[in-house]
Design a protein around this motif. Structure first.
Motif, PDB file in Angstrom:
ATOM      1  N   TRP A   1       1.775   4.815   7.747  1.00 27.49           N
ATOM      2  CA  TRP A   1       0.712   3.806   6.834  1.00 27.49           C
ATOM      3  C   TRP A   1      -0.210   4.233   6.022  1.00 27.49           C
ATOM      4  O   TRP A   1      -0.473   3.617   4.998  1.00 27.49           O
ATOM      5  CB  TRP A   1      -0.136   3.006   8.255  1.00 27.49           C
ATOM      6  N   GLN A   2      -0.676   5.199   6.186  1.00 27.34           N
ATOM      7  CA  GLN A   2      -1.778   6.077   5.217  1.00 27.34           C
ATOM      8  C   GLN A   2      -0.981   6.262   3.991  1.00 27.34           C
ATOM      9  O   GLN A   2      -1.304   5.995   2.877  1.00 27.34           O
ATOM     10  CB  GLN A   2      -2.279   7.337   5.959  1.00 27.34           C
TER      11      GLN A   2
ATOM     12  N   ALA B   1       0.173   2.727   2.233  1.00 28.85           N
ATOM     13  CA  ALA B   1      -0.722   2.003   1.505  1.00 28.85           C
ATOM     14  C   ALA B   1      -0.939   2.486   0.225  1.00 28.85           C
ATOM     15  O   ALA B   1      -0.927   3.727  -0.156  1.00 28.85           O
ATOM     16  CB  ALA B   1      -2.018   1.984   2.111  1.00 28.85           C
TER      17      ALA B   1
ATOM     18  N   TYR C   1      -7.497  -0.802  -0.100  1.00 33.19           N
ATOM     19  CA  TYR C   1      -6.222  -0.479   0.051  1.00 33.19           C
ATOM     20  C   TYR C   1      -5.338  -1.612   0.329  1.00 33.19           C
ATOM     21  O   TYR C   1      -5.413  -2.534   1.002  1.00 33.19           O
ATOM     22  CB  TYR C   1      -6.129   0.677   1.253  1.00 33.19           C
TER      23      TYR C   1
ATOM     24  N   ILE D   1      -0.988  -3.147   0.459  1.00 33.38           N
ATOM     25  CA  ILE D   1       0.436  -2.738   1.220  1.00 33.38           C
ATOM     26  C   ILE D   1       1.285  -3.806   0.236  1.00 33.38           C
ATOM     27  O   ILE D   1       1.371  -4.764   0.643  1.00 33.38           O
ATOM     28  CB  ILE D   1       0.428  -2.648   2.713  1.00 33.38           C
TER      29      ILE D   1
ATOM     30  N   ASN E   1       0.597  -7.806   0.595  1.00 38.48           N
ATOM     31  CA  ASN E   1      -0.376  -8.080   1.547  1.00 38.48           C
ATOM     32  C   ASN E   1       0.030  -8.976   2.499  1.00 38.48           C
ATOM     33  O   ASN E   1      -0.702 -10.057   2.601  1.00 38.48           O
ATOM     34  CB  ASN E   1      -1.490  -7.982   0.533  1.00 38.48           C
TER      35      ASN E   1
ATOM     36  N   ASN F   1      -0.506  -5.725   7.445  1.00 39.14           N
ATOM     37  CA  ASN F   1      -1.732  -4.868   6.774  1.00 39.14           C
ATOM     38  C   ASN F   1      -2.755  -4.759   8.136  1.00 39.14           C
ATOM     39  O   ASN F   1      -3.149  -3.841   8.370  1.00 39.14           O
ATOM     40  CB  ASN F   1      -2.677  -5.722   5.939  1.00 39.14           C
TER      41      ASN F   1
ATOM     42  N   ALA G   1      -1.333  -2.113  10.277  1.00 39.22           N
ATOM     43  CA  ALA G   1      -1.653  -0.877   9.750  1.00 39.22           C
ATOM     44  C   ALA G   1      -2.880  -0.259  10.196  1.00 39.22           C
ATOM     45  O   ALA G   1      -2.979   0.721  10.630  1.00 39.22           O
ATOM     46  CB  ALA G   1      -1.251  -0.853   8.262  1.00 39.22           C
ATOM     47  N   GLN G   2      -3.897  -1.091   9.905  1.00 41.78           N
ATOM     48  CA  GLN G   2      -5.279  -0.895  10.105  1.00 41.78           C
ATOM     49  C   GLN G   2      -5.280  -0.449  11.644  1.00 41.78           C
ATOM     50  O   GLN G   2      -5.800   0.411  11.961  1.00 41.78           O
ATOM     51  CB  GLN G   2      -6.016  -1.929   9.676  1.00 41.78           C
TER      52      GLN G   2
ATOM     53  N   VAL H   1      -8.289   4.719   4.716  1.00 46.19           N
ATOM     54  CA  VAL H   1      -7.170   3.561   4.636  1.00 46.19           C
ATOM     55  C   VAL H   1      -7.779   2.354   5.402  1.00 46.19           C
ATOM     56  O   VAL H   1      -7.735   1.275   4.869  1.00 46.19           O
ATOM     57  CB  VAL H   1      -5.616   4.151   4.520  1.00 46.19           C
TER      58      VAL H   1
ATOM     59  N   MET I   1      -9.125  -1.550   4.178  1.00 47.43           N
ATOM     60  CA  MET I   1      -7.785  -2.401   3.879  1.00 47.43           C
ATOM     61  C   MET I   1      -8.207  -3.730   3.681  1.00 47.43           C
ATOM     62  O   MET I   1      -9.178  -4.323   4.266  1.00 47.43           O
ATOM     63  CB  MET I   1      -7.232  -2.629   5.507  1.00 47.43           C
TER      64      MET I   1
END
Length: 768
Positions: free
Chosen positions: A467-468, A471, A480, A482, A497, A502, A505-506, A547, A551
């Motif tokens: 994920w890091q 992004a 950040y 995506i 996005n 998103n 991911a966070q 990140v 986000m």
């Protein structure tokens, strides 16, 4: 128009009357399986009409080379095909030399087919007049044994009704089979030997490329009026086929029966040189038990499954039939006995979708298996992904990711990506989040943290790294972002996005960091082992955190909702209710281009996130988002109605929740999406279970306890279910005016009911 020919029944799926146009649908609906193998409900005897032949062996597949017009870097080399296995169920039937064939007989009366879910068997009855004017009465029964999972058994009886007749049974094995779903019409099987001994037949074969070795085998016994008869067969053999001809003169009104035992032995479980001797051993067991003895064992095994997994519904037969069908098919597909296996979206009922594993397992199936079996079963499903971690890292490397970043496949058999629609393979990366969420969900439910230091943390680190790197920092937004993804709603491709992606991911990064801290503090030797193995540094974790903390989430100030993706409000927002019914389902009537430009949502997308992370949002926020997005949702994914049912119940909208429940529970029985002939929707069936337990029952984990907020549809008098929570079995029985809780364990436990603590003790019914 939905199909409506399955008779409502509490415990069986029943079809009465024969209609050739329904054959392929019924072959799906009446499918049988035992976790190790399965088959569509093809007729044993010859059928020359339209049919979809299908027998499948768990874990046996073929890498069908990818076929695309224009190759793109990163495409998977192959699409893993669930292989159509050699046919062992076949029994040709000749009556005075005329073939019994429901497609050509002069007259057919009393056709009835039943799948008995309580006891785990499939039967047919009919009376047929053949072209030669002989009328016969036929009864068949078959099942795939749960006791001996390499074995199936068939009993086929025929009675000449209007004259004496010479009847020939020809039990056979056929290796000359092909897949309905294939890219290049490759030959999948290579036969190494066809042999027979006494009444036993064997075909040894291996798959091309993947080199799975199997033996397909059979043995038959013959009976007249229930008394065994010795008939010397005439044997026919060729390079792909073996049959035995058993000929018998049968008096009018007498019953001639063949009992056929068959199945597969596979080198996943035996030495490949010992497959025939392994088959002989299984046949010896089968003959020892006999058909009736094996059937008794079958009934006992299913009774044990139902004891824990059954959901009862009082006063609504269609709803009852629907939930039991779903629970039955899930157990036919996966029983948790083999950690190398997983839950394919079609199970053993068809070939569509290829691979055996999607994100459906983690998102939908794990809750079902955690609550209806012992927690080891769910743990095996988590271990399946841990065992594929190296492949997930390879998959990410092929797309340009580095440093141990892991991208789990959208579709897989062995951990490699084997799905080749670019907008899904490269872009539907939210699947990574479901795998991390399953680890969290397993710990939340079972309180077993040991999996995380032992195995799970490595998976979480690989996912956080992905994920890091995936992004992108947007200078314009100072956030950040995506880019270029497909969310759960596959009717939007290559969008920027996607809120759900998103958010996942966070969450994944924060959860990985939380677990690293906890393992470091409490499992020091595991932490040091993992940190060394994956070369984890504080500097790297700081990059992840940057990140997660920054986000971007698209939001509409006008509507006060998160946007499904950056461009959602640019669409022409016409609700589904304004669509002409003749255009539905849109995936069968519209071009892909038109679908992608429309506002229509295939399945819960933002609402999927609200389902996973319900605790992070208020009921008011859920209501706002539900009211905004549901009117644009066409529910053309099998995974959609269950989430909406749970959330409608959470909002107290029981009529809507009930309608969504009926849709998810009878999706295949009533063929809502007009595609049941291709196979059943197995993984979404776990969502049906969730609709009742989490939707109507309101089951959650709160303050480390089981919590319930029971509601009941007005159409029902009552319903009940059991859950196994941390080795404590609790039965919940909801009626229109009260809810009873019963403990089937030997120590008291505390639960929450409507947010109030309630203590339940053994042998003591608690009524709320």
């Amino acid at each position: 128009m939905n199909q409506d020919y399955i008779k409502p029944d509490n415990w069986s799926i029943i079809e009465e009357g024969f209609d050739p146009s329904r054959v392929e649908s019924s072959e799906s609906l009446f499918s049988i399986g035992n976790g190790a193998m399965g088959q569509r409900a093809n007729f044993e005897e010859t059928y020359t009409g339209e049919t979809f032949q299908g027998s499948y062996i768990a874990g046996v597949y073929y890498p069908d080379k990818t076929r695309v017009g224009w190759w793109k870097n990163g495409y998977p080399e192959y699409f893993a095909k669930v292989l159509n296995a050699p046919n062992w169920i076949g029994v040709n039937v000749l009556v005075n030399g005329e073939s019994l064939d429901l497609n050509t007989c002069k007259q057919l009366r009393g056709f009835r087919r039943e799948l008995n879910m309580k006891e785990g068997w499939l039967s047919r009855n009919f009376t047929a007049t053949l072209q030669n004017s002989v009328t016969v009465e036929v009864t068949t029964k078959r099942f795939l044994s749960l006791e001996l999972d390499e074995l199936g058994a068939i009993q086929f009886s025929i009675i000449p009704v209007n004259s004496d007749a010479e009847i020939t049974f020809q039990p056979y094995l056929d290796n000359g089979i092909t897949n309905k779903d294939t890219n290049w019409d490759d030959k999948f099987w290579d036969v190494s030997g066809v042999s027979h001994k006494n009444h036993q037949g064997f075909i040894e074969a291996k798959t091309m490329k993947t080199d799975f070795h199997i033996c397909t085998y059979m043995e038959s016994q013959l009976y007249v009026n229930g008394k065994q008869v010795a008939i010397e067969p005439k044997v026919q053999v060729d390079s792909n086929y073996i049959s035995f001809d058993y000929k018998q003169s049968v008096k009018k009104g007498d019953t001639f029966t063949i009992t056929k035992y068959g199945g597969y032995t596979v080198d996943r479980n035996h030495d490949k040189k010992e497959l025939v001797s392994a088959a002989i051993k299984v046949l010896k067991e089968a003959i020892k038990f006999g058909f009736e003895g094996l059937l008794e064992k079958q009934k006992e095994a299913w009774a044990s499954i139902w004891e824990r997994a059954d959901i009862t519904i009082d006063g609504d037969v269609k709803a009852q039939q629907g939930i039991r069908f779903n629970i039955f098919q899930l157990n036919q597909t996966y029983l948790g006995t083999d950690s190398r296996l997983n839950i394919g979206p079609k199970g053993f009922t068809g070939e569509k979708y290829g691979g055996s594993t999607y994100w459906d397992t983690e998102a939908y199936c794990i809750p079902f298996y955690m609550a209806t079996k012992d927690q080891e079963v769910a743990r095996k499903l988590l271990e399946y992904r841990y065992n594929h971690l190296e492949k997930a890292i390879e998959n990410a490397e092929k797309l340009g990711f580095t440093n141990g970043a892991a991208l789990y496949p959208m579709v897989t058999m062995n951990g490699e990506e084997c799905h080749n629609e670019w907008e899904i393979t490269f872009e539907e990366i939210h699947r990574n989040g479901a795998i991390a969420f399953a680890i969290f969900n397993y710990h939340r439910y079972t309180a077993d943290y040991s999996y995380i230091p032992e195995k799970g943390l490595e998976v979480l680190i690989g996912i956080a790294r992905f994920w890091q790197q995936r992004a992108t920092f947007s200078k314009d937004k100072n956030k950040y972002v995506i880019l270029g993804v497909t969310g759960p709603n596959e009717y939007e491709n290559n969008v920027n996005n996607n809120w759900y992606t998103n958010y996942l991911a966070q969450w994944c990064i924060n959860y990985a960091l939380e677990c690293i801290e906890k393992v470091d503090a409490g499992y020091q030797s595991d932490f040091l082992r993992i940190a060394k193995k994956v070369a984890l540094t504080k500097g790297e974790m700081a990059l992840w955190k940057a990140v997660a903390d920054n986000m971007y989430f698209p939001y509409s100030q006008k509507h006060h909702v998160y946007l499904q993706q950056d461009g959602f409000l640019d669409k022409e927002l016409i609700s589904v209710s304004e669509l002409d019914a003749s255009q539905r389902p849109i995936n069968q009537h519209w071009s892909w281009d038109r679908i992608l430009r429309s506002p229509y949502i295939k399945q819960a997308d933002i609402l999927q996130g609200f389902y996973f992370f319900e605790d992070q949002f208020t009921n008011e926020e859920l209501e706002r988002h539900f009211d905004f997005y549901e009117p644009y949702t066409v529910h053309e994914s099998s995974l959609s109605p269950c989430v909406h049912s749970i959330q409608a119940a959470q909002l107290g909208r029981m009529e809507q929740a009930y309608n969504f429940y009926l849709r998810t529970s009878r999706l295949d029985l009533d063929d809502y999406n007009h595609e049941v002939h291709e196979g059943l929707h197995i993984t979404s069936m776990a969502g049906t279970w969730m609709s009742i337990v989490e939707g109507f029952g309101g089951m959650r984990i709160k303050d480390n306890m089981l919590s319930f907020k029971p509601q009941i549809p007005k159409q029902w008098k009552g319903y009940s279910f059991k859950v196994n929570f941390r080795d404590t079995i609790i039965k919940v029985n909801v009626s229109q005016d009260a809810t009873n809780f019963e403990l089937e364990s030997d120590h008291e436990t505390q639960i929450l009911v409507n947010d109030n603590p309630v203590t339940i003790t053994p042998d003591n019914l608690v009524t709320v």
